[in-house]
Design a protein around this motif. Structure first.
Motif, PDB file in Angstrom:
ATOM      1  N   VAL A  31     -18.829  46.337   4.085  1.00 50.76           N
ATOM      2  CA  VAL A  31     -18.911  44.427   4.908  1.00 50.76           C
ATOM      3  C   VAL A  31     -20.271  43.088   4.086  1.00 50.76           C
ATOM      4  O   VAL A  31     -20.777  43.946   3.095  1.00 50.76           O
ATOM      5  N   GLY A  32     -19.057  42.125   3.950  1.00 48.80           N
ATOM      6  CA  GLY A  32     -19.821  41.266   3.444  1.00 48.80           C
ATOM      7  C   GLY A  32     -20.411  40.144   4.972  1.00 48.80           C
ATOM      8  O   GLY A  32     -19.800  39.844   5.302  1.00 48.80           O
ATOM      9  N   VAL A  33     -21.748  39.924   4.262  1.00 46.59           N
ATOM     10  CA  VAL A  33     -22.200  38.866   4.684  1.00 46.59           C
ATOM     11  C   VAL A  33     -22.504  36.967   3.881  1.00 46.59           C
ATOM     12  O   VAL A  33     -23.259  38.045   2.544  1.00 46.59           O
ATOM     13  N   THR A  34     -22.446  35.953   4.584  1.00 49.27           N
ATOM     14  CA  THR A  34     -22.470  35.225   4.087  1.00 49.27           C
ATOM     15  C   THR A  34     -23.744  34.279   4.865  1.00 49.27           C
ATOM     16  O   THR A  34     -24.468  34.868   5.450  1.00 49.27           O
ATOM     17  N   HIS A  35     -23.981  33.366   3.958  1.00 50.56           N
ATOM     18  CA  HIS A  35     -25.940  32.654   4.677  1.00 50.56           C
ATOM     19  C   HIS A  35     -25.729  31.787   6.110  1.00 50.56           C
ATOM     20  O   HIS A  35     -26.368  31.990   7.015  1.00 50.56           O
ATOM     21  N   ALA A  36     -24.651  31.525   6.458  1.00 53.29           N
ATOM     22  CA  ALA A  36     -24.402  30.997   7.824  1.00 53.29           C
ATOM     23  C   ALA A  36     -24.001  32.346   8.685  1.00 53.29           C
ATOM     24  O   ALA A  36     -24.123  31.765  10.324  1.00 53.29           O
ATOM     25  N   ASP A  37     -23.975  33.168   8.094  1.00 56.48           N
ATOM     26  CA  ASP A  37     -23.900  34.384   9.588  1.00 56.48           C
ATOM     27  C   ASP A  37     -24.276  34.422  10.161  1.00 56.48           C
ATOM     28  O   ASP A  37     -26.088  34.748  10.298  1.00 56.48           O
ATOM     29  N   THR A  38     -24.476  34.284  11.876  1.00 62.24           N
ATOM     30  CA  THR A  38     -25.809  35.306  12.584  1.00 62.24           C
ATOM     31  C   THR A  38     -25.022  36.432  13.318  1.00 62.24           C
ATOM     32  O   THR A  38     -24.343  37.245  12.999  1.00 62.24           O
ATOM     33  N   GLU A  39     -26.484  36.592  14.180  1.00 58.71           N
ATOM     34  CA  GLU A  39     -25.879  37.585  15.334  1.00 58.71           C
ATOM     35  C   GLU A  39     -24.364  37.566  15.979  1.00 58.71           C
ATOM     36  O   GLU A  39     -24.471  38.867  16.975  1.00 58.71           O
ATOM     37  N   GLU A  40     -23.887  36.603  16.514  1.00 50.41           N
ATOM     38  CA  GLU A  40     -23.375  36.598  17.188  1.00 50.41           C
ATOM     39  C   GLU A  40     -22.071  37.120  15.887  1.00 50.41           C
ATOM     40  O   GLU A  40     -21.237  37.643  16.414  1.00 50.41           O
ATOM     41  N   ASP A  41     -22.210  36.858  15.255  1.00 46.82           N
ATOM     42  CA  ASP A  41     -20.931  36.955  13.952  1.00 46.82           C
ATOM     43  C   ASP A  41     -21.292  38.419  14.316  1.00 46.82           C
ATOM     44  O   ASP A  41     -19.872  39.390  14.342  1.00 46.82           O
ATOM     45  N   ASP A 100     -32.266  39.773   2.390  1.00 50.95           N
ATOM     46  CA  ASP A 100     -33.637  39.559   3.240  1.00 50.95           C
ATOM     47  C   ASP A 100     -32.049  39.275   4.473  1.00 50.95           C
ATOM     48  O   ASP A 100     -32.102  39.788   5.851  1.00 50.95           O
ATOM     49  N   HIS A 101     -31.876  38.071   4.809  1.00 51.19           N
ATOM     50  CA  HIS A 101     -30.911  37.866   5.971  1.00 51.19           C
ATOM     51  C   HIS A 101     -29.668  38.472   6.121  1.00 51.19           C
ATOM     52  O   HIS A 101     -29.208  39.501   6.621  1.00 51.19           O
ATOM     53  N   ALA A 102     -28.929  38.849   4.897  1.00 51.31           N
ATOM     54  CA  ALA A 102     -27.607  39.859   4.525  1.00 51.31           C
ATOM     55  C   ALA A 102     -28.241  41.039   4.990  1.00 51.31           C
ATOM     56  O   ALA A 102     -27.139  41.850   5.986  1.00 51.31           O
ATOM     57  N   SER A 103     -29.088  42.414   4.921  1.00 52.53           N
ATOM     58  CA  SER A 103     -29.051  43.122   5.628  1.00 52.53           C
ATOM     59  C   SER A 103     -29.746  42.972   7.138  1.00 52.53           C
ATOM     60  O   SER A 103     -29.635  44.084   7.765  1.00 52.53           O
ATOM     61  N   THR A 104     -30.180  42.160   7.447  1.00 56.39           N
ATOM     62  CA  THR A 104     -31.181  41.897   8.986  1.00 56.39           C
ATOM     63  C   THR A 104     -29.099  41.678   9.724  1.00 56.39           C
ATOM     64  O   THR A 104     -29.000  42.453  10.807  1.00 56.39           O
ATOM     65  N   ILE A 105     -28.992  41.095   8.856  1.00 53.88           N
ATOM     66  CA  ILE A 105     -27.514  40.575  10.143  1.00 53.88           C
ATOM     67  C   ILE A 105     -26.306  42.389   9.817  1.00 53.88           C
ATOM     68  O   ILE A 105     -25.772  42.589  10.657  1.00 53.88           O
ATOM     69  N   TYR A 106     -26.082  42.922   8.665  1.00 50.18           N
ATOM     70  CA  TYR A 106     -25.609  44.426   8.512  1.00 50.18           C
ATOM     71  C   TYR A 106     -26.288  44.923   9.092  1.00 50.18           C
ATOM     72  O   TYR A 106     -25.818  46.636   9.754  1.00 50.18           O
ATOM     73  N   GLU A 107     -27.299  45.837   9.392  1.00 52.95           N
ATOM     74  CA  GLU A 107     -28.359  46.519  10.514  1.00 52.95           C
ATOM     75  C   GLU A 107     -27.887  45.762  12.248  1.00 52.95           C
ATOM     76  O   GLU A 107     -27.741  46.656  12.834  1.00 52.95           O
TER      77      GLU A 107
END
Length: 147
Positions: A31-41, A100-107
């Motif tokens: 799982v990869g997260v980019t800076h623009a990813d949101t809860e919706e993603d 910090d952002h990536a871990s939040t979206i990942y969780e």
């Protein structure tokens, strides 16, 4: 979000020689997260993966989801999925989200798989060096992206 989906037999992830997640059969997700990813993603990707029909039915057609087969998920955070190697020989990871952002979206993504879809989700340890081993079944490997 960018997720590599691998249909798998048994799989496990270890951190400092301690197993932190393991499955007997199901899906391994990088799982990869980019800076623009949101809860919706995160919700979109979790819902897509939970219903993805990539397991064989009795007629050997890819017609069943991980939910249908009673499978499990092994979810591994993987910032390198946003590595850009078009220039030079050292990848640029500027498109990967800050931790910090990536871990939040990942969780949020993992919790959606658990709470909405009732899946057992094992994980590694965010931001740690991990060893992942799996038996790729098929092999079946797909890439899911939210945008």
């Amino acid at each position: 979000m960018r997720i590599i989906v691998q249909r798998s037999g048994e799989a496990k992830v270890s951190v400092q020689e301690e197993i932190t997640g393991a499955i007997s059969h199901g899906l391994v997700l990088l799982v990869g997260v980019t800076h623009a990813d949101t809860e919706e993603d995160a919700h979109y990707c979790a819902d897509k993966i939970a219903g993805l029909r990539i397991f064989e039915d009795e007629e050997e057609k890819l017609n069943l989801s991980v939910q249908d087969t009673g499978g499990e998920i092994l979810s591994i955070s993987q910032f390198t999925l946003y590595g850009d190697s078009r220039k030079g020989r050292r990848p640029n990871f500027m498109a990967a989200a800050k931790p910090d952002h990536a871990s939040t979206i990942y969780e949020i993504f993992n919790e959606r798989l658990r709470s909405k879809h009732g899946l057992k989700v094992g994980t590694g340890a965010f931001g740690e060096m991990m060893e992942v081993s799996l038996t790729n079944s098929g092999p079946v490997t797909l890439i899911i992206e939210s945008k």
